[in-house]
Design a protein around this motif. Structure first.
Motif, mmCIF file in Angstrom:
data_model
loop_
_atom_site.group_PDB
_atom_site.id
_atom_site.type_symbol
_atom_site.label_atom_id
_atom_site.label_comp_id
_atom_site.label_asym_id
_atom_site.label_seq_id
_atom_site.Cartn_x
_atom_site.Cartn_y
_atom_site.Cartn_z
ATOM 1 N N LEU A 74 0.818 -1.200 0.000
ATOM 2 C CA LEU A 74 0.000 0.000 0.000
ATOM 3 C C LEU A 74 0.861 1.263 0.000
ATOM 4 C CD1 LEU A 74 -2.514 -1.158 2.758
ATOM 5 C CD2 LEU A 74 -2.540 -1.703 0.319
ATOM 6 N N TYR A 75 0.268 2.362 -0.452
ATOM 7 C CA TYR A 75 0.953 3.651 -0.491
ATOM 8 C C TYR A 75 0.100 4.684 0.236
ATOM 9 C CZ TYR A 75 4.001 1.602 -4.038
ATOM 10 O OH TYR A 75 4.896 0.800 -4.700
ATOM 11 N N ALA A 76 0.717 5.409 1.153
ATOM 12 C CA ALA A 76 0.026 6.447 1.911
ATOM 13 C C ALA A 76 0.504 7.820 1.444
ATOM 14 C CB ALA A 76 0.290 6.283 3.407
ATOM 15 N N LYS A 77 -0.431 8.644 0.976
ATOM 16 C CA LYS A 77 -0.095 9.982 0.482
ATOM 17 C C LYS A 77 -0.110 10.961 1.667
ATOM 18 C CE LYS A 77 -2.408 8.829 -3.869
ATOM 19 N NZ LYS A 77 -3.494 9.201 -4.825
ATOM 20 N N THR A 78 0.954 10.971 2.411
ATOM 21 C CA THR A 78 0.977 11.725 3.667
ATOM 22 C C THR A 78 0.974 13.242 3.476
ATOM 23 O OG1 THR A 78 3.393 11.485 3.737
ATOM 24 C CG2 THR A 78 2.086 9.879 4.970
ATOM 25 N N ASN A 79 1.206 13.722 2.266
ATOM 26 C CA ASN A 79 1.128 15.161 2.013
ATOM 27 C C ASN A 79 -0.199 15.534 1.354
ATOM 28 O OD1 ASN A 79 1.603 14.010 -0.504
ATOM 29 N ND2 ASN A 79 2.811 15.761 -1.234
ATOM 30 N N ALA A 80 -1.188 14.644 1.406
ATOM 31 C CA ALA A 80 -2.465 14.873 0.720
ATOM 32 C C ALA A 80 -3.156 16.135 1.201
ATOM 33 C CB ALA A 80 -3.380 13.666 0.904
ATOM 34 N N ALA A 81 -3.195 16.356 2.515
ATOM 35 C CA ALA A 81 -3.868 17.540 3.054
ATOM 36 C C ALA A 81 -3.186 18.824 2.587
ATOM 37 C CB ALA A 81 -3.901 17.474 4.575
ATOM 38 N N ALA A 82 -1.864 18.825 2.565
ATOM 39 C CA ALA A 82 -1.126 20.002 2.105
ATOM 40 C C ALA A 82 -1.388 20.265 0.631
ATOM 41 C CB ALA A 82 0.369 19.805 2.357
ATOM 42 N N ARG A 83 -1.398 19.206 -0.156
ATOM 43 C CA ARG A 83 -1.675 19.354 -1.580
ATOM 44 C C ARG A 83 -3.104 19.854 -1.806
ATOM 45 N NH1 ARG A 83 2.607 20.272 -2.956
ATOM 46 N NH2 ARG A 83 4.196 18.827 -3.724
ATOM 47 N N LEU A 84 -4.043 19.346 -1.012
ATOM 48 C CA LEU A 84 -5.429 19.774 -1.138
ATOM 49 C C LEU A 84 -5.566 21.257 -0.796
ATOM 50 C CD1 LEU A 84 -8.446 19.230 -1.552
ATOM 51 C CD2 LEU A 84 -8.562 18.513 0.849
ATOM 52 N N ARG A 85 -4.946 21.665 0.304
ATOM 53 C CA ARG A 85 -5.000 23.067 0.709
ATOM 54 C C ARG A 85 -4.425 23.961 -0.390
ATOM 55 N NH1 ARG A 85 -2.148 22.431 4.714
ATOM 56 N NH2 ARG A 85 -3.773 21.696 6.141
ATOM 57 N N GLU A 86 -3.356 23.501 -1.001
ATOM 58 C CA GLU A 86 -2.723 24.240 -2.095
ATOM 59 C C GLU A 86 -3.674 24.361 -3.283
ATOM 60 O OE1 GLU A 86 0.574 22.406 -4.505
ATOM 61 O OE2 GLU A 86 1.764 23.736 -3.258
ATOM 62 N N GLU A 87 -4.386 23.273 -3.596
ATOM 63 C CA GLU A 87 -5.327 23.260 -4.723
ATOM 64 C C GLU A 87 -6.512 24.196 -4.455
ATOM 65 O OE1 GLU A 87 -6.583 22.110 -8.502
ATOM 66 O OE2 GLU A 87 -4.735 21.491 -7.487
ATOM 67 N N LEU A 88 -7.045 24.144 -3.236
ATOM 68 C CA LEU A 88 -8.216 24.956 -2.898
ATOM 69 C C LEU A 88 -7.902 26.448 -2.850
ATOM 70 C CD1 LEU A 88 -9.921 22.837 -0.054
ATOM 71 C CD2 LEU A 88 -10.192 22.668 -2.541
ATOM 72 N N SER A 89 -6.655 26.782 -2.631
ATOM 73 C CA SER A 89 -6.276 28.196 -2.517
ATOM 74 C C SER A 89 -6.037 28.851 -3.875
ATOM 75 C CB SER A 89 -5.010 28.327 -1.656
ATOM 76 O OG SER A 89 -3.897 27.736 -2.309
ATOM 77 N N LYS A 90 -6.035 28.090 -4.953
ATOM 78 C CA LYS A 90 -5.821 28.671 -6.280
ATOM 79 C C LYS A 90 -6.996 29.560 -6.674
ATOM 80 C CE LYS A 90 -3.013 24.838 -8.094
ATOM 81 N NZ LYS A 90 -2.954 23.732 -9.094
ATOM 82 N N THR A 91 -6.701 30.677 -7.293
ATOM 83 C CA THR A 91 -7.773 31.590 -7.717
ATOM 84 C C THR A 91 -8.652 30.955 -8.791
ATOM 85 O OG1 THR A 91 -6.243 32.593 -9.321
ATOM 86 C CG2 THR A 91 -6.432 33.643 -7.149
ATOM 87 N N SER A 92 -8.126 29.971 -9.513
ATOM 88 C CA SER A 92 -8.888 29.315 -10.582
ATOM 89 C C SER A 92 -9.787 28.186 -10.069
ATOM 90 C CB SER A 92 -7.929 28.744 -11.627
ATOM 91 O OG SER A 92 -7.059 27.786 -11.032
ATOM 92 N N TYR A 93 -9.669 27.859 -8.777
ATOM 93 C CA TYR A 93 -10.434 26.717 -8.260
ATOM 94 C C TYR A 93 -11.917 27.048 -8.170
ATOM 95 C CZ TYR A 93 -12.078 22.894 -5.381
ATOM 96 O OH TYR A 93 -12.784 21.819 -4.919
ATOM 97 N N ARG A 94 -12.741 26.115 -8.625
ATOM 98 C CA ARG A 94 -14.187 26.221 -8.534
ATOM 99 C C ARG A 94 -14.706 25.067 -7.681
ATOM 100 N NH1 ARG A 94 -12.773 30.294 -9.688
ATOM 101 N NH2 ARG A 94 -13.256 31.653 -11.481
ATOM 102 N N CYS A 95 -15.442 25.393 -6.668
ATOM 103 C CA CYS A 95 -15.875 24.391 -5.682
ATOM 104 C C CYS A 95 -16.886 23.411 -6.257
ATOM 105 C CB CYS A 95 -16.465 25.104 -4.467
ATOM 106 S SG CYS A 95 -17.018 23.977 -3.176
ATOM 107 N N GLU A 96 -16.574 22.128 -6.120
ATOM 108 C CA GLU A 96 -17.478 21.027 -6.438
ATOM 109 C C GLU A 96 -17.337 19.989 -5.332
ATOM 110 O OE1 GLU A 96 -17.524 19.633 -10.700
ATOM 111 O OE2 GLU A 96 -15.672 20.814 -10.735
ATOM 112 N N PRO A 97 -18.385 19.250 -5.018
ATOM 113 C CA PRO A 97 -18.247 18.195 -3.998
ATOM 114 C C PRO A 97 -17.139 17.218 -4.371
ATOM 115 C CG PRO A 97 -20.559 18.566 -4.511
ATOM 116 C CD PRO A 97 -19.776 19.358 -5.516
ATOM 117 N N ILE A 98 -16.329 16.857 -3.399
ATOM 118 C CA ILE A 98 -15.237 15.905 -3.611
ATOM 119 C C ILE A 98 -15.662 14.543 -3.079
ATOM 120 C CG2 ILE A 98 -12.887 15.278 -2.905
ATOM 121 C CD1 ILE A 98 -12.233 18.255 -2.794
ATOM 122 N N ALA A 99 -15.518 13.523 -3.904
ATOM 123 C CA ALA A 99 -15.758 12.146 -3.467
ATOM 124 C C ALA A 99 -14.469 11.628 -2.840
ATOM 125 C CB ALA A 99 -16.178 11.268 -4.641
#
Length: 380
Positions: free
Chosen positions: A116-141
């Motif tokens: 198995l592989y654990a993406k331990t920086n997932a939260a940091a990457r997500l925060r980075e993605e959500l902070s982009k000015t181009s991001y448009r909010c959609e429900p995440i599965a």
């Protein structure tokens, strides 16, 4: 000519796959061969895993370069997904995500549930993605190609960290799991539910604990999952039941009973999916059938082919989730009649995207997500 016969498929206790079936991208061809050195086996007295070594779960820390996946399939209810792990220790033999391990030069068989592989920086990457000015909010599965609450989440807590980001930013999320560990995060999910920001789906394929023990060996028992539905519902979290997969003559007889039990526990929504056998899932499932249900293996596959136009699988978007033909129509009628009788909705709750607040992006933020005590791999 040799009088030797190949030993029948042998299952390992606590593991779903029987073997490490070859991935479709591998260049080296492998073939099982009995060289005669194995101890003779009395098929009438054989223990399920008497001569097989125990396989440990190996977890490798992965630093994800990106974290959100976009989906364009018309038969899937979400457009954006996030997978905190690769592979899944639950070991469900039917898992449609198994073939993804072939892209890692690993087997979709035992490797999928042990390496198995654990993406331990997932939260940091997500925060980075959500902070982009181009991001448009959609429900995440959250948790599609893996179960976000599989056993290794207890130690690595990647899913918990992701939910903390979504909770803080009022971002909607849809969860699907067959683990009771989701109850740990009720403190985050309940406040989000009050704002219509979360929906949870609990997968139950069968109510028979003996079947579940081989079908999905390291997932919560069916009765425990029903209790999870009750706990989530009591906390005010909208919850549904996914009857998946329906396997002819194995899990299919439980269809109505699952819906009844889930509705009684507090489920408000319901869905079902027929067995899918894409790519390497097909040979893995056939091995599993021969190991656990040799008496009905041919009957099961004949019925599967009836729903797939004579094939083991048809990936056409219009029918891959439900199949076609008389038996598929009968199954569909059973589901909708039972759901209507129980007052279960087929439509998921529409989550609110208007509350989203982009996180502030700190120049000094650690976007690698590395922890001081991270290890490259661990065995347990």
């Amino acid at each position: 000519m040799s009088n030797e016969r190949r030993r029948p498929p042998q299952a390992r206790k606590g593991r779903g796959a029987i073997s490490n079936v070859q991935g479709r991208f591998e260049r080296v061809q492998r073939e099982a061969f009995d060289d005669g050195w194995a101890e003779p086996v009395d098929e009438h007295q054989r223990e399920p895993d008497a001569s097989l070594p125990k396989l440990l779960t190996q977890v490798t820390i992965e630093q994800a370069k990106s974290i959100l996946t976009r989906n364009s399939s018309p038969d899937i209810r979400f457009d954006v997904s996030l997978n905190p792990y690769r592979g899944c220790e639950h070991g469900c033999i039917y898992c449609f995500a198994r073939p993804s391990h072939a892209y890692l030069d690993l087997s979709p068989g035992l490797d999928f549930e042990t390496k198995l592989y654990a993406k331990t920086n997932a939260a940091a990457r997500l925060r980075e993605e959500l902070s982009k000015t181009s991001y448009r909010c959609e429900p995440i599965a959250l948790g599609v190609n893996t179960d976000a609450y599989q056993p290794i989440e207890r130690e690595h807590r990647v899913t918990r960290e992701i939910l903390e980001v979504l909770h803080k930013t009022d971002h909607p999320v849809a969860l699907i799991t067959k683990s009771s560990l989701i109850e740990r995060d009720i403190d985050l999910l309940a406040p989000m539910a009050e704002k219509r920001l979360v929906f949870a789906d609990i997968t139950i394929a069968t109510l028979d604990a003996d079947i579940a023990r081989t079908l999905e060996p390291r997932a919560a028992t069916p009765s425990r999952r029903l209790r999870t539905i009750r706990e989530l519902s009591n906390a005010g979290i909208p919850v549904g039941v996914s009857v998946a997969p329906t396997i002819p003559f194995i899990t299919e007889p439980d269809l109505e009973r699952i819906l009844e039990a889930a509705q009684e526990a507090g489920a408000r929504y319901a869905s079902y999916v027929v067995l899918r056998l894409p790519w390497e899932v097909r040979p893995l499932f056939l091995e599993w059938l021969q190991a656990h249900y040799p008496d009905r293996a041919e009957r099961v596959m004949n019925r599967v082919r009836e729903m797939r136009g004579g094939k083991d699988y048809d990936a056409d978007f219009s029918q891959r989730m439900s199949g076609t033909g008389i038996w598929s129509d009968f199954l569909r009628q059973r589901f909708y009649k039972a759901a209507d009788r129980l007052g279960l909705s087929y439509k998921r709750l529409r989550l609110d995207t208007s509350r989203f607040r982009a996180p502030e992006r700190s120049p000094s933020a650690n976007t690698s997500g590395k922890r001081q005590d991270d290890r490259q791999a661990s065995l347990f």
